[in-house]
Design an enzyme around this catalytic site. Structure first.
Site, short mmCIF file in Angstrom:
data_model
loop_
_atom_site.label_atom_id
_atom_site.label_comp_id
_atom_site.label_asym_id
_atom_site.label_seq_id
_atom_site.Cartn_x
_atom_site.Cartn_y
_atom_site.Cartn_z
NE ARG A 1 -4.58 11.27 15.77
CZ ARG A 1 -5.11 10.35 14.96
NH1 ARG A 1 -5.86 9.38 15.47
NH2 ARG A 1 -4.90 10.40 13.68
CG ASP B 1 -0.63 1.04 -4.35
OD1 ASP B 1 -0.74 1.58 -3.24
OD2 ASP B 1 -1.61 0.92 -5.15
CG HIS C 1 -7.26 2.73 16.10
ND1 HIS C 1 -6.80 3.87 16.70
CD2 HIS C 1 -7.24 2.99 14.76
CE1 HIS C 1 -6.51 4.77 15.77
NE2 HIS C 1 -6.79 4.26 14.59
NE ARG D 1 -19.48 1.74 11.41
CZ ARG D 1 -18.44 2.52 11.60
NH1 ARG D 1 -17.22 2.06 11.41
NH2 ARG D 1 -18.59 3.76 11.99
N GLY E 1 0.88 -1.18 0.00
CA GLY E 1 0.00 0.00 0.00
C GLY E 1 0.91 1.22 0.00
CB ALA E 2 2.86 2.86 -2.50
NE ARG F 1 -18.93 3.34 6.16
CZ ARG F 1 -19.54 3.49 7.31
NH1 ARG F 1 -18.83 3.69 8.40
NH2 ARG F 1 -20.84 3.44 7.38
CG ASN G 1 -8.31 1.92 10.67
OD1 ASN G 1 -8.15 1.36 11.75
ND2 ASN G 1 -7.84 3.13 10.40
N1 APR Z 1 -2.45 -4.35 -2.90
C1 APR Z 1 -1.64 -3.27 -2.73
N2 APR Z 1 -2.11 -2.01 -2.56
C2 APR Z 1 -3.43 -1.84 -2.56
C3 APR Z 1 -4.35 -2.91 -2.74
C4 APR Z 1 -3.80 -4.20 -2.91
N3 APR Z 1 -4.59 -5.26 -3.09
N4 APR Z 1 -5.61 -2.41 -2.69
C5 APR Z 1 -5.50 -1.08 -2.49
N5 APR Z 1 -4.19 -0.73 -2.41
C6 APR Z 1 -3.59 0.57 -2.21
C7 APR Z 1 -4.30 1.69 -2.93
O1 APR Z 1 -4.01 1.71 -4.32
C8 APR Z 1 -3.74 2.92 -2.20
O2 APR Z 1 -2.60 3.44 -2.85
O3 APR Z 1 -3.63 0.95 -0.85
C9 APR Z 1 -3.35 2.36 -0.82
C10 APR Z 1 -4.10 3.00 0.33
O4 APR Z 1 -3.66 4.32 0.39
P1 APR Z 1 -4.62 5.56 0.67
O5 APR Z 1 -5.89 5.37 -0.07
O6 APR Z 1 -3.82 6.78 0.46
O7 APR Z 1 -4.99 5.39 2.21
P2 APR Z 1 -4.12 5.77 3.50
O8 APR Z 1 -4.51 7.11 3.96
O9 APR Z 1 -2.69 5.48 3.25
O10 APR Z 1 -4.69 4.71 4.55
C11 APR Z 1 -4.43 3.34 4.41
O11 APR Z 1 -4.34 2.93 6.75
O12 APR Z 1 -4.74 4.30 8.56
C12 APR Z 1 -5.27 3.34 7.72
O13 APR Z 1 -7.64 3.83 7.69
C13 APR Z 1 -6.46 3.84 6.93
O14 APR Z 1 -7.14 1.68 6.20
C14 APR Z 1 -6.50 2.87 5.82
C15 APR Z 1 -5.02 2.58 5.57
#
Ligand code: APR
Length: 311
Positions: free
Chosen positions: A150, A32, A174, A87, A8-9, A81, A119
């Site tokens: 926090r 990602d 959390h 949910r 997840g980048a 979400r 989450n």
């Molecule tokens: N494999 C790899 N990456 C994925 C996949 C997958 N199967 N599915 C989604 N992603 C990537 C998305 O492309 C996106 O770049 O996960 C990334 C999530 O990043 P953001 O949408 O920027 O979310 P972020 O704010 O980083 O939060 C990620 O952490 O704190 C928690 O609640 C938050 O669950 C959320 C997570």
């Protein structure tokens, strides 16, 4: 060099990489599903290394093979979400993403320690541990460091004292029912209750509980990422440097605090084996009641997951 892979980048994943690179702690892989994005962020960060003087290899990829031989895997992949999504919809979507990320990366890094951020955090950590069949020391949820940071920040704003002098402990799930332990929190050794007036303390506790929502409300799109990713980097550092650092994290409960078969935020000692030890505080009746309420909320989400996913 140690190796840390971040699945997840997005905002949290990429910012975790940033904090980690500044510490020159490990080579980093960003994975990602979006093509080009992890490669682009990794290249951009690589080009920053000469400026900050750190020798770190940062690689972006769309496949899990690039994570081979990682010491730590951090999972931040997930969906936010969206309007109209229940949910349970979010739970099953993120369960699929986190479950696959966990089991696929484990094939390439059989000895890795996992830090889960996606989450609903406690439940995603539970899912990852069950899917991978790992002992509890190797799967840790990030949340308590963030919630405690926090609270420390709010106490610093209120008192004008350095954040380094402020210790706060926020335990439990959390979510809104998290448990800020004011009795165990202090300013340079002075109990928080003696340093801050009761009404101010109540306001700090309330703001801590709603800390995530406050940021979402301000950002409008997306959720907090600087503090969650900083917490993640601190966990990774404690593990790789075998610091035996005691911090609140989500851990699998196996009888501690009277809880079993669930993840819950408790003080853990982080060292080279991940969770080296769980610390049990003695709780008074009021704290115990807050713990129980928070545990009920986490159990509900665990139960919802079990109805949606075969574990
Ligand atoms: N494999 C790899 N990456 C994925 C996949 C997958 N199967 N599915 C989604 N992603 C990537 C998305 O492309 C996106 O770049 O996960 C990334 C999530 O990043 P953001 O949408 O920027 O979310 P972020 O704010 O980083 O939060 C990620 O952490 O704190 C928690 O609640 C938050 O669950 C959320 C997570």
């Amino acid at each position: 060099m140690n190796k840390i892979s971040i699945i997840g980048a997005g905002m949290t994943g990429a910012t975790t990489a940033h904090w980690l690179a500044e510490r020159e702690l490990a080579d980093i892989v960003l994975v990602d599903v979006v093509e080009g994005m992890p490669q682009g962020k990794a290249l951009d960060m690589t080009e920053a290394m000469p400026i900050i003087g750190k020798d770190v290899n940062i690689l972006g990829a769309n496949d899990y093979a690039a994570t081979k031989g990682s010491d730590i895997i951090i999972i931040t992949a997930g969906l936010p979400r969206k309007p109209g999504m229940s949910r349970d919809d979010l739970l099953s979507a993120n369960a699929e993403i986190v479950g696959t990320a966990a089991t696929e990366t484990l094939k390439h890094s059989p000895d890795a320690i996992y830090i889960i951020l996606t989450n609903p955090l406690d439940t995603m950590a539970y899912l990852a541990m069950k899917k991978m069949g790992l002992p509890r020391n190797r799967v840790i949820g990030q949340a308590g460091i963030l919630d405690s940071a926090r609270m420390r920040a709010f106490v610093a704003m209120e008192t004008g004292v350095s954040v380094e002098n402020i210790d706060c402990y926020v335990l439990g799930g959390h979510g809104d029912e998290m448990v800020p332990l004011t009795r165990h929190s202090n300013v340079a050794g002075v109990p928080l209750k003696d340093y801050v007036s009761p009404s101010k303390l109540d306001a700090i506790v309330e703001r801590t509980r709603k800390g995530g929502g406050e940021i979402v409300g301000l950002l409008k799109t997306g959720s907090a990422f600087y503090a969650p990713s900083a917490a993640c980097a601190q966990m990774a550092e404690a593990i790789l440097k075998n610091k035996n650092l005691i911090v609140p994290c989500a851990a699998h409960m196996e009888g501690e605090y009277g809880l079993t078969d669930m993840f819950f935020g408790v003080p853990v000692m982080l060292g080279r084996n991940g969770i080296e030890k769980i610390i049990e505080y003695s709780l008074d009746d009021g704290e115990k009641a807050m713990f129980d309420k928070s545990a009920e909320a986490v159990k509900e989400t665990h139960e919802a997951l079990k109805k949606l996913v075969q574990l």
